[in-house]
Design a protein around this motif. Sequence first.
Motif, PDB file in Angstrom:
ATOM      1  N   LYS A 116       0.825  -1.207   0.000  1.00 31.48           N
ATOM      2  CA  LYS A 116       0.000   0.000   0.000  1.00 31.48           C
ATOM      3  C   LYS A 116       0.861   1.261   0.000  1.00 31.48           C
ATOM      4  N   LEU A 117       1.893   1.265   0.821  1.00 28.53           N
ATOM      5  CA  LEU A 117       2.741   2.451   0.924  1.00 28.53           C
ATOM      6  C   LEU A 117       3.578   2.651  -0.335  1.00 28.53           C
ATOM      7  N   GLU A 118       4.006   1.549  -0.929  1.00 28.49           N
ATOM      8  CA  GLU A 118       4.757   1.652  -2.191  1.00 28.49           C
ATOM      9  C   GLU A 118       3.890   2.303  -3.261  1.00 28.49           C
ATOM     10  N   ALA A 119       2.631   1.897  -3.326  1.00 28.16           N
ATOM     11  CA  ALA A 119       1.710   2.474  -4.299  1.00 28.16           C
ATOM     12  C   ALA A 119       1.453   3.952  -4.020  1.00 28.16           C
ATOM     13  N   ALA A 120       1.638   4.350  -2.748  1.00 25.40           N
ATOM     14  CA  ALA A 120       1.415   5.744  -2.363  1.00 25.40           C
ATOM     15  C   ALA A 120       2.662   6.598  -2.543  1.00 25.40           C
ATOM     16  N   GLY A 121       3.764   5.999  -3.001  1.00 21.72           N
ATOM     17  CA  GLY A 121       4.956   6.777  -3.295  1.00 21.72           C
ATOM     18  C   GLY A 121       6.146   6.540  -2.406  1.00 21.72           C
ATOM     19  N   PHE A 122       6.030   5.660  -1.403  1.00 24.43           N
ATOM     20  CA  PHE A 122       7.163   5.335  -0.542  1.00 24.43           C
ATOM     21  C   PHE A 122       8.056   4.323  -1.267  1.00 24.43           C
ATOM     22  N   LYS A 123       9.341   4.662  -1.452  1.00 22.36           N
ATOM     23  CA  LYS A 123      10.228   3.809  -2.237  1.00 22.36           C
ATOM     24  C   LYS A 123      11.260   3.056  -1.413  1.00 22.36           C
ATOM     25  N   ASN A 124      11.584   3.554  -0.233  1.00 17.40           N
ATOM     26  CA  ASN A 124      12.586   2.897   0.612  1.00 17.40           C
ATOM     27  C   ASN A 124      11.881   2.123   1.723  1.00 17.40           C
ATOM     28  N   VAL A 125      11.366   0.955   1.366  1.00 14.10           N
ATOM     29  CA  VAL A 125      10.546   0.167   2.284  1.00 14.10           C
ATOM     30  C   VAL A 125      11.143  -1.228   2.465  1.00 14.10           C
ATOM     31  N   ALA A 126      11.246  -1.661   3.708  1.00 11.25           N
ATOM     32  CA  ALA A 126      11.748  -3.002   4.020  1.00 11.25           C
ATOM     33  C   ALA A 126      10.814  -3.678   5.017  1.00 11.25           C
ATOM     34  N   CYS A 127      10.772  -5.009   4.971  1.00 13.71           N
ATOM     35  CA  CYS A 127       9.960  -5.802   5.896  1.00 13.71           C
ATOM     36  C   CYS A 127      10.821  -6.906   6.503  1.00 13.71           C
ATOM     37  N   VAL A 128      10.486  -7.292   7.736  1.00 17.38           N
ATOM     38  CA  VAL A 128      11.182  -8.404   8.384  1.00 17.38           C
ATOM     39  C   VAL A 128      10.498  -9.703   7.960  1.00 17.38           C
ATOM     40  N   THR A 129      11.236 -10.586   7.311  1.00 10.56           N
ATOM     41  CA  THR A 129      10.686 -11.876   6.893  1.00 10.56           C
ATOM     42  C   THR A 129      10.220 -12.661   8.115  1.00 10.56           C
ATOM     43  N   SER A 130       8.996 -13.165   8.067  1.00  4.24           N
ATOM     44  CA  SER A 130       8.376 -13.935   9.166  1.00  4.24           C
ATOM     45  C   SER A 130       8.023 -13.081  10.364  1.00  4.24           C
ATOM     46  N   GLY A 131       8.247 -11.770  10.300  1.00  2.00           N
ATOM     47  CA  GLY A 131       7.777 -10.868  11.348  1.00  2.00           C
ATOM     48  C   GLY A 131       8.545 -10.919  12.647  1.00  2.00           C
ATOM     49  N   LEU A 132       7.975 -10.275  13.664  1.00  3.46           N
ATOM     50  CA  LEU A 132       8.631 -10.167  14.966  1.00  3.46           C
ATOM     51  C   LEU A 132       8.727 -11.500  15.695  1.00  3.46           C
ATOM     52  N   GLN A 133       7.943 -12.491  15.285  1.00  4.08           N
ATOM     53  CA  GLN A 133       8.027 -13.795  15.929  1.00  4.08           C
ATOM     54  C   GLN A 133       9.381 -14.459  15.689  1.00  4.08           C
ATOM     55  N   SER A 134      10.137 -13.958  14.705  1.00  4.58           N
ATOM     56  CA  SER A 134      11.445 -14.532  14.396  1.00  4.58           C
ATOM     57  C   SER A 134      12.593 -13.737  15.014  1.00  4.58           C
ATOM     58  N   VAL A 135      12.262 -12.670  15.739  1.00  5.94           N
ATOM     59  CA  VAL A 135      13.292 -11.807  16.336  1.00  5.94           C
ATOM     60  C   VAL A 135      13.737 -12.374  17.685  1.00  5.94           C
ATOM     61  N   LYS A 136      15.025 -12.553  17.852  1.00  2.00           N
ATOM     62  CA  LYS A 136      15.568 -13.068  19.106  1.00  2.00           C
ATOM     63  C   LYS A 136      15.591 -11.968  20.160  1.00  2.00           C
ATOM     64  N   PRO A 137      15.412 -12.333  21.435  1.00  2.00           N
ATOM     65  CA  PRO A 137      15.475 -11.328  22.512  1.00  2.00           C
ATOM     66  C   PRO A 137      16.793 -10.570  22.477  1.00  2.00           C
ATOM     67  N   GLY A 138      16.719  -9.250  22.643  1.00  2.00           N
ATOM     68  CA  GLY A 138      17.916  -8.430  22.663  1.00  2.00           C
ATOM     69  C   GLY A 138      18.307  -7.849  21.324  1.00  2.00           C
ATOM     70  N   THR A 139      17.673  -8.317  20.235  1.00  2.00           N
ATOM     71  CA  THR A 139      17.999  -7.768  18.918  1.00  2.00           C
ATOM     72  C   THR A 139      17.624  -6.293  18.849  1.00  2.00           C
ATOM     73  N   PHE A 140      16.429  -5.976  19.326  1.00  2.00           N
ATOM     74  CA  PHE A 140      15.969  -4.589  19.400  1.00  2.00           C
ATOM     75  C   PHE A 140      15.663  -4.224  20.845  1.00  2.00           C
ATOM     76  N   ASP A 141      15.834  -2.962  21.189  1.00  2.00           N
ATOM     77  CA  ASP A 141      15.346  -2.472  22.472  1.00  2.00           C
ATOM     78  C   ASP A 141      13.829  -2.421  22.393  1.00  2.00           C
ATOM     79  N   SER A 142      13.155  -3.056  23.346  1.00  2.00           N
ATOM     80  CA  SER A 142      11.698  -3.149  23.267  1.00  2.00           C
ATOM     81  C   SER A 142      11.051  -2.726  24.572  1.00  2.00           C
TER      82      SER A 142
END
Length: 235
Positions: free
Chosen positions: A156-182
Amino acid sequence: MAGIATCALTLSSRSNFGTSWLEFDTHHRRTIRGKPKRWRNFGIRAEVNFVNPDEAKKLVTDEGYAVLDVRDKTQYERAHIKSCYHVPLFIENQDNDFGTIIKRTVHNNFSGLFFGLPFTKLNDKFVDSVQSQLSPQSKLLIVCQEGLRSTAAATKLEAAGFKNVACVTSGLQSVKPGTFDSEGSTELQDAGKAGLITIQGKISAVLGTVLICAYLFITFFPDQAEKLLQLAPSS
């Protein structure tokens, strides 16, 4: 009459995270019987960049990507990345028409009860809400719990003109504790777990542990196990 044509081609790529985009502009002007035709522009927008959690961390810390969390309010409150933007792709459906009431009741008695999922609908103000906080030139790392909503949001955002967009494959369920400050009451990878399924999971874990211990006891102490069985009341 003779025609005049110009063509511009721009190709850029970034090898670190497999990001690539292509911009192709074609300007074509012909004069036919003294009537010039319009210039035509053709464009291919950027493809969404899918990264693993470690790569996502580098995008944020090294390349200045802002984090956009598109999960619903309940998952966001359980755990979210610090200083992220929160614009849910789906919002709680509180409509009171007859059909919605029936669907909401069925949902709450099944998915809502067992999985802790709210009854939601598509947020029709999603793009407008993002645009009010972030410019199309912003570098965005879009996250959700499993990776599906973030992919839809990125489209949706790409269609609205956002060009620098990234996604985390498999989402936050794949993020190990400590990777990000949460922030929140749980870890990022567990924010999607709720409802009776979590209780069932704990019960299954306890029963599994008991069965393994019983098996090991019978295997290594067969004489003692036989005596205990003899002491057990018969039906």
